[in-house]
Design a protein around this motif. Structure first.
Motif, PDB file in Angstrom:
ATOM      1  N   ILE A  32      21.761  30.028  -0.920  1.00 35.92           N
ATOM      2  CA  ILE A  32      23.154  29.573  -0.895  1.00 35.92           C
ATOM      3  C   ILE A  32      23.951  30.431  -1.878  1.00 35.92           C
ATOM      4  O   ILE A  32      23.700  30.405  -3.084  1.00 35.92           O
ATOM      5  CB  ILE A  32      23.271  28.083  -1.286  1.00 35.92           C
ATOM      6  N   GLN A  33      24.890  31.201  -1.370  1.00 34.25           N
ATOM      7  CA  GLN A  33      25.793  32.024  -2.184  1.00 34.25           C
ATOM      8  C   GLN A  33      25.070  32.765  -3.305  1.00 34.25           C
ATOM      9  O   GLN A  33      25.440  32.698  -4.471  1.00 34.25           O
ATOM     10  CB  GLN A  33      26.927  31.182  -2.753  1.00 34.25           C
ATOM     11  N   LYS A  34      24.021  33.457  -2.962  1.00 33.05           N
ATOM     12  CA  LYS A  34      23.248  34.299  -3.892  1.00 33.05           C
ATOM     13  C   LYS A  34      22.536  33.510  -4.988  1.00 33.05           C
ATOM     14  O   LYS A  34      22.034  34.091  -5.939  1.00 33.05           O
ATOM     15  CB  LYS A  34      24.128  35.380  -4.515  1.00 33.05           C
ATOM     16  N   ASN A  35      22.506  32.189  -4.888  1.00 31.98           N
ATOM     17  CA  ASN A  35      21.811  31.327  -5.853  1.00 31.98           C
ATOM     18  C   ASN A  35      22.091  31.743  -7.294  1.00 31.98           C
ATOM     19  O   ASN A  35      21.179  31.954  -8.095  1.00 31.98           O
ATOM     20  CB  ASN A  35      20.302  31.311  -5.578  1.00 31.98           C
ATOM     21  N   ARG A  36      23.361  31.834  -7.630  1.00 28.62           N
ATOM     22  CA  ARG A  36      23.748  32.317  -8.960  1.00 28.62           C
ATOM     23  C   ARG A  36      23.330  31.384 -10.094  1.00 28.62           C
ATOM     24  O   ARG A  36      23.319  31.785 -11.252  1.00 28.62           O
ATOM     25  CB  ARG A  36      25.240  32.591  -8.985  1.00 28.62           C
ATOM     26  N   LEU A  37      22.984  30.139  -9.763  1.00 25.19           N
ATOM     27  CA  LEU A  37      22.496  29.214 -10.790  1.00 25.19           C
ATOM     28  C   LEU A  37      20.977  29.291 -10.947  1.00 25.19           C
ATOM     29  O   LEU A  37      20.397  28.593 -11.761  1.00 25.19           O
ATOM     30  CB  LEU A  37      22.912  27.775 -10.472  1.00 25.19           C
ATOM     31  N   LYS A  38      20.338  30.129 -10.138  1.00 23.40           N
ATOM     32  CA  LYS A  38      18.886  30.354 -10.186  1.00 23.40           C
ATOM     33  C   LYS A  38      18.088  29.056 -10.022  1.00 23.40           C
ATOM     34  O   LYS A  38      17.128  28.806 -10.743  1.00 23.40           O
ATOM     35  CB  LYS A  38      18.505  31.072 -11.475  1.00 23.40           C
ATOM     36  N   LEU A  39      18.496  28.236  -9.059  1.00 24.34           N
ATOM     37  CA  LEU A  39      17.818  26.968  -8.804  1.00 24.34           C
ATOM     38  C   LEU A  39      16.627  27.176  -7.878  1.00 24.34           C
ATOM     39  O   LEU A  39      16.689  27.983  -6.958  1.00 24.34           O
ATOM     40  CB  LEU A  39      18.795  25.970  -8.175  1.00 24.34           C
ATOM     41  N   LYS A  40      15.554  26.461  -8.106  1.00 23.83           N
ATOM     42  CA  LYS A  40      14.350  26.569  -7.280  1.00 23.83           C
ATOM     43  C   LYS A  40      14.454  25.716  -6.022  1.00 23.83           C
ATOM     44  O   LYS A  40      13.874  26.020  -5.002  1.00 23.83           O
ATOM     45  CB  LYS A  40      13.128  26.172  -8.104  1.00 23.83           C
ATOM     46  N   THR A  41      15.200  24.610  -6.113  1.00 25.21           N
ATOM     47  CA  THR A  41      15.402  23.732  -4.960  1.00 25.21           C
ATOM     48  C   THR A  41      16.890  23.462  -4.820  1.00 25.21           C
ATOM     49  O   THR A  41      17.638  23.530  -5.801  1.00 25.21           O
ATOM     50  CB  THR A  41      14.662  22.382  -5.139  1.00 25.21           C
ATOM     51  N   PRO A  42      17.340  23.151  -3.606  1.00 29.83           N
ATOM     52  CA  PRO A  42      18.771  22.864  -3.429  1.00 29.83           C
ATOM     53  C   PRO A  42      19.190  21.631  -4.240  1.00 29.83           C
ATOM     54  O   PRO A  42      18.454  20.649  -4.337  1.00 29.83           O
ATOM     55  CB  PRO A  42      18.893  22.583  -1.932  1.00 29.83           C
ATOM     56  N   ASN A 102      21.934  26.193 -16.489  1.00 27.54           N
ATOM     57  CA  ASN A 102      20.647  26.858 -16.270  1.00 27.54           C
ATOM     58  C   ASN A 102      20.576  28.238 -16.927  1.00 27.54           C
ATOM     59  O   ASN A 102      19.868  29.111 -16.458  1.00 27.54           O
ATOM     60  CB  ASN A 102      20.364  26.951 -14.763  1.00 27.54           C
ATOM     61  N   GLY A 103      21.364  28.470 -17.990  1.00 26.64           N
ATOM     62  CA  GLY A 103      21.318  29.719 -18.726  1.00 26.64           C
ATOM     63  C   GLY A 103      21.982  30.902 -18.040  1.00 26.64           C
ATOM     64  O   GLY A 103      21.772  32.044 -18.422  1.00 26.64           O
ATOM     65  N   THR A 104      22.789  30.652 -17.023  1.00 24.07           N
ATOM     66  CA  THR A 104      23.453  31.727 -16.281  1.00 24.07           C
ATOM     67  C   THR A 104      24.835  32.002 -16.877  1.00 24.07           C
ATOM     68  O   THR A 104      25.368  31.184 -17.621  1.00 24.07           O
ATOM     69  CB  THR A 104      23.605  31.345 -14.798  1.00 24.07           C
ATOM     70  N   VAL A 105      25.405  33.156 -16.529  1.00 30.64           N
ATOM     71  CA  VAL A 105      26.761  33.471 -16.958  1.00 30.64           C
ATOM     72  C   VAL A 105      27.702  32.480 -16.277  1.00 30.64           C
ATOM     73  O   VAL A 105      27.672  32.324 -15.059  1.00 30.64           O
ATOM     74  CB  VAL A 105      27.139  34.920 -16.584  1.00 30.64           C
ATOM     75  N   ARG A 106      28.491  31.813 -17.074  1.00 30.53           N
ATOM     76  CA  ARG A 106      29.410  30.797 -16.555  1.00 30.53           C
ATOM     77  C   ARG A 106      30.451  31.430 -15.641  1.00 30.53           C
ATOM     78  O   ARG A 106      31.060  32.436 -15.980  1.00 30.53           O
ATOM     79  CB  ARG A 106      30.099  30.105 -17.725  1.00 30.53           C
ATOM     80  N   GLU A 107      30.666  30.821 -14.466  1.00 26.74           N
ATOM     81  CA  GLU A 107      31.699  31.284 -13.534  1.00 26.74           C
ATOM     82  C   GLU A 107      33.092  31.048 -14.115  1.00 26.74           C
ATOM     83  O   GLU A 107      34.006  31.836 -13.917  1.00 26.74           O
ATOM     84  CB  GLU A 107      31.569  30.559 -12.199  1.00 26.74           C
ATOM     85  N   GLY A 108      33.228  29.971 -14.822  1.00 32.53           N
ATOM     86  CA  GLY A 108      34.509  29.614 -15.421  1.00 32.53           C
ATOM     87  C   GLY A 108      34.520  28.127 -15.713  1.00 32.53           C
ATOM     88  O   GLY A 108      33.471  27.487 -15.750  1.00 32.53           O
ATOM     89  N   ILE A 109      35.702  27.606 -15.922  1.00 28.48           N
ATOM     90  CA  ILE A 109      35.845  26.175 -16.185  1.00 28.48           C
ATOM     91  C   ILE A 109      36.949  25.613 -15.295  1.00 28.48           C
ATOM     92  O   ILE A 109      37.868  26.324 -14.913  1.00 28.48           O
ATOM     93  CB  ILE A 109      36.168  25.882 -17.665  1.00 28.48           C
TER      94      ILE A 109
END
Length: 141
Positions: A32-42, A102-109
């Motif tokens: 889903i959208q390049k999984n930018r949150l690096k989630l293992k499950t939806p 999840n330790g990813t670069v924040r998209e924004g607020i």
């Protein structure tokens, strides 16, 4: 209560005397959208509840998510002094910067009042998103 989400929503509506309830959210995860949150499950993140066709306040959204067992988008900050803390565009951009879920670069607020306020400019509830420039650079968006 071990019911599927739609049945839990119906039970909540009945208990509170609500005619209609809608949860709006976003699915995130692998594929889903390049999984930018690096989630293992939806995972589904709820960001809005509409009760009888009106956006609910933050406290009601939290209560509904808890009742039906849905994950709400993370709320990082609550307060009434937004203009004092973030008096200009640079201050808002600095707040949007950083590490997110999840330790990813924040998209924004996303900034919203705790109680919905109608915006004539937006022709709907007041809400704004401040994009993290580092996210844009990293993800090429």
């Amino acid at each position: 209560m071990n019911l599927p989400i739609p049945e839990k929503m119906l039970a909540y509506a009945k208990e509170k005397g609500i005619s209609s309830i809608v949860l709006q959210g976003e699915w995130c995860g692998e594929g889903i959208q390049k999984n930018r949150l690096k989630l293992k499950t939806p995972e589904w993140f709820v960001f809005t509840a509409r009760i009888d066709d009106k956006r609910s306040n933050l406290d009601t959204l939290k209560a509904i998510c808890e009742y039906v067992g849905c994950q709400m988008v993370p709320v990082e900050e609550e307060g009434d002094n937004l203009v004092e803390k973030y008096p200009d565009e640079q201050a808002l951009l600095a707040r949007a910067d950083g590490i997110g879920y999840n330790g990813t670069v924040r998209e924004g607020i996303v900034i919203r009042p705790k109680e919905p306020v109608h915006s004539y400019t937006l022709s709907g509830p007041l809400s704004m998103k401040v994009i993290n420039n580092k996210y844009l650079i990293k993800n090429g968006d």
